[in-house]
Design a protein around this motif. Structure first.
Motif, PDB file in Angstrom:
ATOM      1  N   UNK A 152      25.803   4.268 -12.265  1.00 23.09           N
ATOM      2  CA  UNK A 152      26.375   5.351 -11.467  1.00 23.09           C
ATOM      3  C   UNK A 152      26.340   5.057  -9.970  1.00 23.09           C
ATOM      4  N   UNK A 153      25.438   4.160  -9.558  1.00 26.28           N
ATOM      5  CA  UNK A 153      25.352   3.867  -8.123  1.00 26.28           C
ATOM      6  C   UNK A 153      26.570   3.106  -7.614  1.00 26.28           C
ATOM      7  N   UNK A 154      27.394   2.560  -8.511  1.00 27.82           N
ATOM      8  CA  UNK A 154      28.637   1.910  -8.079  1.00 27.82           C
ATOM      9  C   UNK A 154      29.520   2.903  -7.329  1.00 27.82           C
ATOM     10  N   UNK A 155      29.409   4.181  -7.693  1.00 23.80           N
ATOM     11  CA  UNK A 155      30.188   5.240  -7.028  1.00 23.80           C
ATOM     12  C   UNK A 155      29.335   5.990  -6.018  1.00 23.80           C
ATOM     13  N   UNK A 156      28.124   6.386  -6.426  1.00 20.13           N
ATOM     14  CA  UNK A 156      27.315   7.263  -5.556  1.00 20.13           C
ATOM     15  C   UNK A 156      26.921   6.584  -4.253  1.00 20.13           C
TER      16      UNK A 156
END
Length: 492
Positions: A152-156
């Protein structure tokens, strides 16, 4: 260092770039909300740390450990250890070294055999209790060795920032490129491509910086995707740009697509030169992802043409001139109702333009019962009276409006009070007195009535109209008995 900013288009507020504005707001809320709260908590904990026994017990073994694992950093840390003002920097470095922290928390650095072990344990527990729950670390991209997989950190990570300058710089470029791309793609596709651009930027950065430590965060990768989209969308169309190359800056008009290889070359050069603290590979990943997405969308016919986008970005000056020209043409053809509509639209673009309001008022007076006549009059009366010409326009318009308005004038108490004071200032005491009398009948408790009566009475006294001024005395005694003008009238 190279960057280029397009100067060709302006956002259209007929079709506002709401999604771009929303993205900016989300980034700002995240930074000045949970990120700032976390930073404040860390600062409080760090202040406690420097005043506790922890620096003397933890930092020397930490520097010893650094000298073994990273001699270059260890040598620098050894020099810093001599100065107490460097403790915060060493603490920040310590907190980022997970392997050393693991040893520290397992009592392998300050052992139970140490005579100050109990003191250390107490202070360490207090310090860790003061640390806020990790927010930035949880949602940022982790480049550390053996980092936990957090897809999810790819976006956040694209919604986090390291400083106020980092945030504001990114938001400026997001707006400059975002509004054009949003109009071209439509809001749904634009948001999808923005998030895909963030993912593309994070993937390349994750590959390039894997195992090198630190965290990846910032909207610049996603914004680079917008820049790639912009260049492909306009292709060979010549766009005017402001650019800076190292210390030289200027303006240039060039095909938009030429900027894509220039931007790519800049990111590669900066990366190869070993730039620290900036994820140039994230920028490169964003540029490539954005360019590919826009090229695919154009092949599928999902993008508005640059001509359509440009027509939706006609600036307010152009639209104002168009409305004025149309109003004059319609007036010449004696189509006054339609001419009023054009003057009304021009006034909406330049609400403080006295010439436009005068033309609208003079056209509308031919139909004195129309809403345009009343609206134009109100707009004129509410202009800031900063010069004699504006005051003269307001008085002339008031006289005309008073005589011609049907079925009657539609003035609000605020407008009447303001006009009465202004007319007294230009010695139009008859109209000022008339407005005061109307106010006394229709709004006897108006908050500005006392001041208005005082200004009018003072003007009448100085003009030699003593009897008219004294006629206002009963009202002033009720509303402002201690006012200087009231006392002067009592003496008179």
């Amino acid at each position: 260092m190279f960057y280029a900013i397009p100067l060709e288009n302006r956002p259209s507020w007929r079709n506002p770039p709401w999604l771009t504005v929303l993205l900016i707001l989300v980034n700002m809320l995240v930074f000045w909300g949970p990120q700032r709260s976390e930073e404040n908590g860390r600062e409080r904990a760090a202040l406690y740390y420097t005043k506790s026994a922890l620096p003397k017990l933890e930092l020397p073994p930490f520097v010893d450990w650094l000298e073994k694992t990273d001699p270059k950093r260890g040598k620098q840390a050894r020099r810093m250890l001599r100065f107490e003002e460097s403790y915060l920097q060493l603490l920040e470095a310590l907190q980022s070294e997970k392997q050393f922290l693991q040893k520290l928390r397992a009592d392998e650095v300050v052992t139970p055999a140490n005579p100050r072990y109990d003191e250390w344990k107490r202070d360490r527990q207090q310090y860790e209790a003061m640390l806020p729950a990790p927010f930035t670390e949880r949602w940022a991209q982790d480049y550390g060795k053996d980092a936990e997989s957090k897809p999810w950190t790819l976006v956040t990570a694209a919604f986090l920032h390291g400083s106020t300058g980092h945030l504001l710089g990114n938001m400026l470029f997001l707006f400059l490129f975002g509004f054009s791309v949003e109009l071209a793609l439509g809001r749904g596709t634009y948001l999808t491509f923005y998030l895909l651009g963030a993912i593309g930027a994070s993937l390349l950065a994750g590959w390039a910086y894997a195992g090198k430590g630190n965290y990846g965060l910032g909207a610049s990768g996603a914004i680079s995707a917008l820049m790639g989209m912009y260049a492909v969308m306009y292709r060979l169309r010549r766009i005017r740009f402001f650019y800076q190359l190292f210390f030289y800056f200027n303006y240039v008009t060039a095909p938009a697509l030429l900027l894509l290889p220039a931007w790519i070359a800049n990111e590669l050069m900066q990366h190869w030169l070993g730039g620290q603290g900036i994820a140039y590979m994230a920028h490169l990943g964003g540029l490539l992802t954005g360019a590919a997405l826009m090229a695919g969308a154009m092949l599928l016919g999902r993008v508005k043409t640059p001509e359509t986008v440009k027509s939706e970005m006609v600036n307010d000056d152009d639209r104002f001139e168009q409305h004025v020209a149309a109003a004059r043409k319609l007036s010449a053809a004696m189509k006054f109702e339609h001419a009023c509509a054009e003057w009304r639209a021009a006034a909406a673009l330049r609400p403080g333009d006295a010439d436009t309001l005068r033309a609208w008022f003079n056209t509308a007076r031919l139909q004195p019962a129309s809403d345009d006549f009343h609206q134009a009059a109100r707009r004129i009366f509410r202009l800031p009276a900063t010069d004699e010409d504006t005051l003269a326009l307001q008085h002339t318009s008031f006289t005309t409006y008073l005589n011609q308005a049907k079925p009657g004038v539609r003035l609000k108490p605020d407008d009447m009070a303001r006009l009465a004071r202004r007319f007294a200032r230009i010695r139009q005491f008859g109209d000022a007195d008339k407005l005061c009398r109307i106010l006394l009948k229709t709004a006897p408790e108006h908050p500005e009535l006392a001041d208005t009566l005082s200004v009018c009475a003072n003007g009448l006294l100085h003009a030699g109209e003593r009897d008219k001024a004294i006629g206002l005395l009963p009202h002033l005694l009720r509303l402002a008995p201690n006012d200087m003008v009231t006392r002067a009238l009592q003496r008179a």
